[in-house]
Design an enzyme around this catalytic site. Structure first.
Site, PDB file in Angstrom:
ATOM      1  N   LEU A  24       1.061  -1.117  -0.175  1.00 19.93           N
ATOM      2  CA  LEU A  24       0.225   0.413  -0.342  1.00 19.93           C
ATOM      3  C   LEU A  24       0.625   1.309  -0.104  1.00 19.93           C
ATOM      4  O   LEU A  24       2.188   0.928   1.138  1.00 19.93           O
ATOM      5  CB  LEU A  24      -0.919  -0.258   1.545  1.00 19.93           C
ATOM      6  CG  LEU A  24      -1.956   1.145   1.466  1.00 19.93           C
ATOM      7  CD1 LEU A  24      -2.683   1.186   0.363  1.00 19.93           C
ATOM      8  CD2 LEU A  24      -2.617   1.573   2.784  1.00 19.93           C
ATOM      9  N   LYS A  25       0.408   1.784  -0.891  1.00 22.75           N
ATOM     10  CA  LYS A  25       1.120   3.699  -1.353  1.00 22.75           C
ATOM     11  C   LYS A  25       0.505   4.222   0.400  1.00 22.75           C
ATOM     12  O   LYS A  25      -0.416   4.724   0.335  1.00 22.75           O
ATOM     13  CB  LYS A  25       1.158   4.507  -2.439  1.00 22.75           C
ATOM     14  CG  LYS A  25       2.712   5.705  -2.070  1.00 22.75           C
ATOM     15  CD  LYS A  25       1.802   6.080  -3.492  1.00 22.75           C
ATOM     16  CE  LYS A  25       2.908   7.422  -3.539  1.00 22.75           C
ATOM     17  NZ  LYS A  25       2.878   8.455  -2.415  1.00 22.75           N
ATOM     18  N   LEU A  26       1.136   4.579   1.021  1.00 19.02           N
ATOM     19  CA  LEU A  26       0.639   5.368   2.316  1.00 19.02           C
ATOM     20  C   LEU A  26       0.442   7.080   2.454  1.00 19.02           C
ATOM     21  O   LEU A  26       1.980   6.928   1.531  1.00 19.02           O
ATOM     22  CB  LEU A  26       1.486   4.697   3.460  1.00 19.02           C
ATOM     23  CG  LEU A  26       1.308   3.167   4.345  1.00 19.02           C
ATOM     24  CD1 LEU A  26       2.563   3.448   4.757  1.00 19.02           C
ATOM     25  CD2 LEU A  26       0.234   3.052   4.741  1.00 19.02           C
ATOM     26  N   GLY A 161      -2.699   4.873  -3.494  1.00 17.70           N
ATOM     27  CA  GLY A 161      -2.183   3.624  -4.460  1.00 17.70           C
ATOM     28  C   GLY A 161      -0.876   2.641  -4.074  1.00 17.70           C
ATOM     29  O   GLY A 161      -2.030   1.911  -3.087  1.00 17.70           O
TER      30      GLY A 161
END
Length: 270
Positions: A24-26, A161
């Site tokens: 997961l793009k944090l 994203g």
């Protein structure tokens, strides 16, 4: 000791490839956590020391000579990263927000540089050393491949994203590498350009119903020339020229709590 972090390249689309892992793009603030000579120092990716802002991260039980890479987020009531709350917490440690330091890589451990190990080996090391009972630090979870399915879940949940990383890649200190690819979950909207900033480039946006949509700074030089050739000024104040509305499509990250577009950028004229 600050170490310049590895940076990501962009990918327009997710993909399935078992030689990559998917994370997961944090939606937070990139942070380097370091400990040398029994002193913890915390840095942003631009080498600004912010240790005093995060006292809850100074008591993590890790050995001297450790450098971690990760993202600080403030989870909302549903556990999703809240970027606006994260920025409020970044500006003041006195606001009542609980942070989470989400670690996704390690550059040095116990005085030994580990950036040349493979990504999967570094992930294994993180799982062994990061304390599971500390309330403010956690290891970012990942899966092998399945980038398309993961991205679909991200879109369904309105998250920022995904990141696709080559499983055998080293940590390229201070470099932007195609071994790490980010795929942003952009949203799209038709809006009007209604004004131009006077002191620098920036255009005022409104939604089609007339409500303010924020300020856009990202337009290519070619499209800026088109804008300059077509706008007509109706009025002005100290800050803006107000123009006859021009319709366009933009992409953006999400809506802010005030209902405006976050980081809008130009897509096309409508």
């Amino acid at each position: 000791m600050f170490i310049s972090p590895m940076l990501l390249q962009k990918s327009n689309h997710p993909f399935d490839d078992d030689s990559y892992i998917t994370e997961l793009k944090l939606d937070g603030i990139r942070i380097l956590w370091t400990k040398f000579n029994d002193k913890v120092k915390i840095y942003t990716r631009h080498n600004n020391e912010v240790t005093a802002l995060y006292p809850e991260l100074t008591d993590i039980d890790l050995p001297n000579g450790t450098v971690l890479d990760g993202e600080i987020v403030v989870p909302d009531e549903n556990g999703k990263p809240d970027f606006e709350a994260t920025m409020e917490r970044f500006r003041s440690k006195n606001v009542p927000y609980t942070i989470q330091y989400c670690v996704f890589d390690i550059i040095q451990h116990n005085g030994v540089k580990v950036h040349s190990l493979s990504l999967l080996d570094r992930k294994d090391l993180l799982n062994k050393i990061i304390p599971s009972n500390h309330p403010s630090i956690t290891v970012v979870q990942w899966i092998s491949g399945k980038g398309n399915a993961y991205f679909d879940l991200v879109k369904q949940n309105g998250l920022e994203g995904i990141v696709l990383k080559k499983s055998d890649s080293v940590y390229d200190i201070g470099k932007r590498s195609y071994n790490w690819l980010k795929v942003i979950n952009y949203m799209y909207e038709d809006v009007y350009i209604t004004g131009l900033l006077k002191d620098k480039f920036g255009v005022l946006l409104s939604f089609l119903d007339g409500k303010p949509a924020g300020l856009m700074e990202f337009i290519s030089p070619v499209e800026r020339k088109k804008l300059y050739s077509m706008y007509k000024v109706n009025s002005e104040n100290d800050k803006f020229f107000f123009i006859e509305p021009i319709k366009c499509r933009v992409k953006y990250r999400n809506l802010t709590k005030l209902g405006k577009l976050r980081i809008p950028s130009f897509v096309e004229w409508k």
